[in-house]
Design a protein around this motif. Sequence first.
Motif, PDB file in Angstrom:
ATOM      1  N   GLN A 177       0.812  -1.221   0.000  1.00 46.39           N
ATOM      2  CA  GLN A 177       0.000   0.000   0.000  1.00 46.39           C
ATOM      3  C   GLN A 177       0.846   1.272   0.000  1.00 46.39           C
ATOM      4  O   GLN A 177       0.369   2.338  -0.386  1.00 46.39           O
ATOM      5  N   TYR A 178       2.086   1.165   0.410  1.00 45.27           N
ATOM      6  CA  TYR A 178       3.015   2.306   0.316  1.00 45.27           C
ATOM      7  C   TYR A 178       3.258   2.653  -1.151  1.00 45.27           C
ATOM      8  O   TYR A 178       3.325   3.821  -1.525  1.00 45.27           O
ATOM      9  N   TYR A 179       3.379   1.619  -1.969  1.00 53.46           N
ATOM     10  CA  TYR A 179       3.719   1.837  -3.377  1.00 53.46           C
ATOM     11  C   TYR A 179       2.514   1.879  -4.307  1.00 53.46           C
ATOM     12  O   TYR A 179       2.588   2.461  -5.387  1.00 53.46           O
ATOM     13  N   ALA A 180       1.410   1.218  -3.920  1.00 54.04           N
ATOM     14  CA  ALA A 180       0.343   1.003  -4.902  1.00 54.04           C
ATOM     15  C   ALA A 180      -1.038   0.940  -4.259  1.00 54.04           C
ATOM     16  O   ALA A 180      -1.176   0.761  -3.054  1.00 54.04           O
ATOM     17  N   GLU A 181      -2.049   1.067  -5.119  1.00 50.94           N
ATOM     18  CA  GLU A 181      -3.449   0.914  -4.716  1.00 50.94           C
ATOM     19  C   GLU A 181      -3.908  -0.493  -5.096  1.00 50.94           C
ATOM     20  O   GLU A 181      -3.989  -0.834  -6.282  1.00 50.94           O
ATOM     21  N   PRO A 182      -4.194  -1.371  -4.105  1.00 50.12           N
ATOM     22  CA  PRO A 182      -4.618  -2.733  -4.434  1.00 50.12           C
ATOM     23  C   PRO A 182      -6.103  -2.779  -4.818  1.00 50.12           C
ATOM     24  O   PRO A 182      -6.926  -2.086  -4.223  1.00 50.12           O
ATOM     25  N   TYR A 183      -6.419  -3.610  -5.802  1.00 51.61           N
ATOM     26  CA  TYR A 183      -7.812  -3.802  -6.224  1.00 51.61           C
ATOM     27  C   TYR A 183      -8.001  -5.285  -6.572  1.00 51.61           C
ATOM     28  O   TYR A 183      -7.283  -5.822  -7.430  1.00 51.61           O
ATOM     29  N   VAL A 213       1.957   8.136  -1.017  1.00 52.65           N
ATOM     30  CA  VAL A 213       0.786   8.552  -0.240  1.00 52.65           C
ATOM     31  C   VAL A 213       1.188   9.102   1.126  1.00 52.65           C
ATOM     32  O   VAL A 213       0.381   9.720   1.805  1.00 52.65           O
ATOM     33  N   VAL A 214       2.435   8.845   1.518  1.00 55.58           N
ATOM     34  CA  VAL A 214       2.949   9.420   2.772  1.00 55.58           C
ATOM     35  C   VAL A 214       4.327  10.012   2.499  1.00 55.58           C
ATOM     36  O   VAL A 214       5.058   9.546   1.621  1.00 55.58           O
ATOM     37  N   ASP A 215       4.665  11.068   3.245  1.00 50.88           N
ATOM     38  CA  ASP A 215       5.996  11.674   3.135  1.00 50.88           C
ATOM     39  C   ASP A 215       6.907  11.039   4.178  1.00 50.88           C
ATOM     40  O   ASP A 215       6.624  11.092   5.378  1.00 50.88           O
ATOM     41  N   VAL A 216       7.986  10.445   3.718  1.00 48.35           N
ATOM     42  CA  VAL A 216       8.912   9.747   4.615  1.00 48.35           C
ATOM     43  C   VAL A 216      10.327  10.272   4.393  1.00 48.35           C
ATOM     44  O   VAL A 216      10.787  10.366   3.255  1.00 48.35           O
ATOM     45  N   ASP A 217      10.989  10.626   5.488  1.00 50.13           N
ATOM     46  CA  ASP A 217      12.358  11.147   5.394  1.00 50.13           C
ATOM     47  C   ASP A 217      13.372  10.040   5.125  1.00 50.13           C
ATOM     48  O   ASP A 217      14.388  10.266   4.475  1.00 50.13           O
ATOM     49  N   ASN A 218      13.076   8.835   5.639  1.00 50.84           N
ATOM     50  CA  ASN A 218      14.007   7.718   5.476  1.00 50.84           C
ATOM     51  C   ASN A 218      13.185   6.446   5.224  1.00 50.84           C
ATOM     52  O   ASN A 218      12.659   5.844   6.146  1.00 50.84           O
ATOM     53  N   GLU A 219      13.089   6.076   3.960  1.00 46.09           N
ATOM     54  CA  GLU A 219      12.279   4.921   3.556  1.00 46.09           C
ATOM     55  C   GLU A 219      12.767   3.630   4.217  1.00 46.09           C
ATOM     56  O   GLU A 219      11.982   2.792   4.647  1.00 46.09           O
ATOM     57  N   GLY A 220      14.094   3.493   4.290  1.00 43.56           N
ATOM     58  CA  GLY A 220      14.673   2.295   4.896  1.00 43.56           C
ATOM     59  C   GLY A 220      14.270   2.134   6.357  1.00 43.56           C
ATOM     60  O   GLY A 220      13.936   1.032   6.802  1.00 43.56           O
ATOM     61  N   LEU A 221      14.285   3.238   7.089  1.00 50.14           N
ATOM     62  CA  LEU A 221      13.893   3.198   8.501  1.00 50.14           C
ATOM     63  C   LEU A 221      12.413   2.822   8.628  1.00 50.14           C
ATOM     64  O   LEU A 221      12.046   2.018   9.489  1.00 50.14           O
ATOM     65  N   LEU A 222      11.570   3.388   7.773  1.00 48.37           N
ATOM     66  CA  LEU A 222      10.144   3.066   7.806  1.00 48.37           C
ATOM     67  C   LEU A 222       9.927   1.563   7.659  1.00 48.37           C
ATOM     68  O   LEU A 222       9.219   0.939   8.463  1.00 48.37           O
ATOM     69  N   PHE A 223      10.549   0.960   6.642  1.00 46.18           N
ATOM     70  CA  PHE A 223      10.326  -0.467   6.402  1.00 46.18           C
ATOM     71  C   PHE A 223      10.963  -1.339   7.476  1.00 46.18           C
ATOM     72  O   PHE A 223      10.431  -2.400   7.816  1.00 46.18           O
ATOM     73  N   LEU A 274      -0.612   3.092   7.856  1.00 49.69           N
ATOM     74  CA  LEU A 274       0.606   3.481   7.146  1.00 49.69           C
ATOM     75  C   LEU A 274       0.991   4.915   7.499  1.00 49.69           C
ATOM     76  O   LEU A 274       2.172   5.229   7.714  1.00 49.69           O
ATOM     77  N   GLU A 275      -0.002   5.798   7.601  1.00 42.47           N
ATOM     78  CA  GLU A 275       0.262   7.207   7.942  1.00 42.47           C
ATOM     79  C   GLU A 275       0.893   7.324   9.327  1.00 42.47           C
ATOM     80  O   GLU A 275       1.810   8.136   9.542  1.00 42.47           O
ATOM     81  N   GLU A 276       0.408   6.526  10.276  1.00 38.02           N
ATOM     82  CA  GLU A 276       0.963   6.570  11.638  1.00 38.02           C
ATOM     83  C   GLU A 276       2.386   6.019  11.675  1.00 38.02           C
ATOM     84  O   GLU A 276       3.255   6.563  12.371  1.00 38.02           O
TER      85      GLU A 276
END
Length: 291
Positions: A177-183, A213-223, A274-276
Amino acid sequence: MEKLSNPQKTIETIKKYQFSFQKKFGQNFLIDEHVIHKIIRGAQVTKEDFVLEIGPGIGTMTQYLAEEAREVAAVEIDRKLIPILGETLSAYDNVTVINEDILKVDIAALAMEKNGGKPIKVVANLPYYITTPIIMGLFESHVPIDNITVMVQKEVADRMKVGPGSKDYGALSLAVQYYAEPYLVANVPANCFIPRPNVDSAVIRLTRHEKPVVDVDNEGLLFNMIRASFNQRRKTLQNGLKNSDLISASKEAIMDSIREAGLPETVRGEALTLEEFARLANILHRKMNEK
């Protein structure tokens, strides 16, 4: 040429080449024309499109894709299927078969060569064990992709599309969901395949977000935070993060970040949107870089 969606034609082709199914490749060939049409409609394939097909098998879906798309590149790992594909796709001059592991293919170069670097559409029938590495590899490599329409085990499709509060919600849900909209395109019963798998499948379309869909300063840390949270999903979020080798922050920084994000100290990772997660990752990233 008679289509391979006719089960008798599939059986005839398999027998002709004395093909034996390889369990390690998770081979189950689709034999339902209605499902094939649903997949192609779901992928929104047009005559303008270059389509990358992963796992063509004996070419059942490829035949239909070749009629609907401008050009198709089909990547097949099993070399024993290559002569079969040579026959079943002989009527189509807009198909290129590549005998390679998709994880080793330079898809960005392929997209540049075949589609001028414009976003491509991906269609795949993937075995369970390789689903996540392939999908995440496509997204993380930032290959230009419009959408990925993929046949997976039904439970995997369920995981990709759910939100917090579900037992299926996890790291895969958030990453997709970070990268895409699932359907969800279609549910596919086991009797639509030869050989018949032990589980039902589903087709899911993942349409890539034009911008995150979210602003992240460090993608690696998020994941890393997401993985740490779900590696020990019964633990509280702060304990999951504190006990993880993936997170190098101090216990104090983790606890302070959770408080600053407005989250209860007892919250579990499975309760966060995801936003949180993104907000928490940005706060923790800032604290880790404070002197």
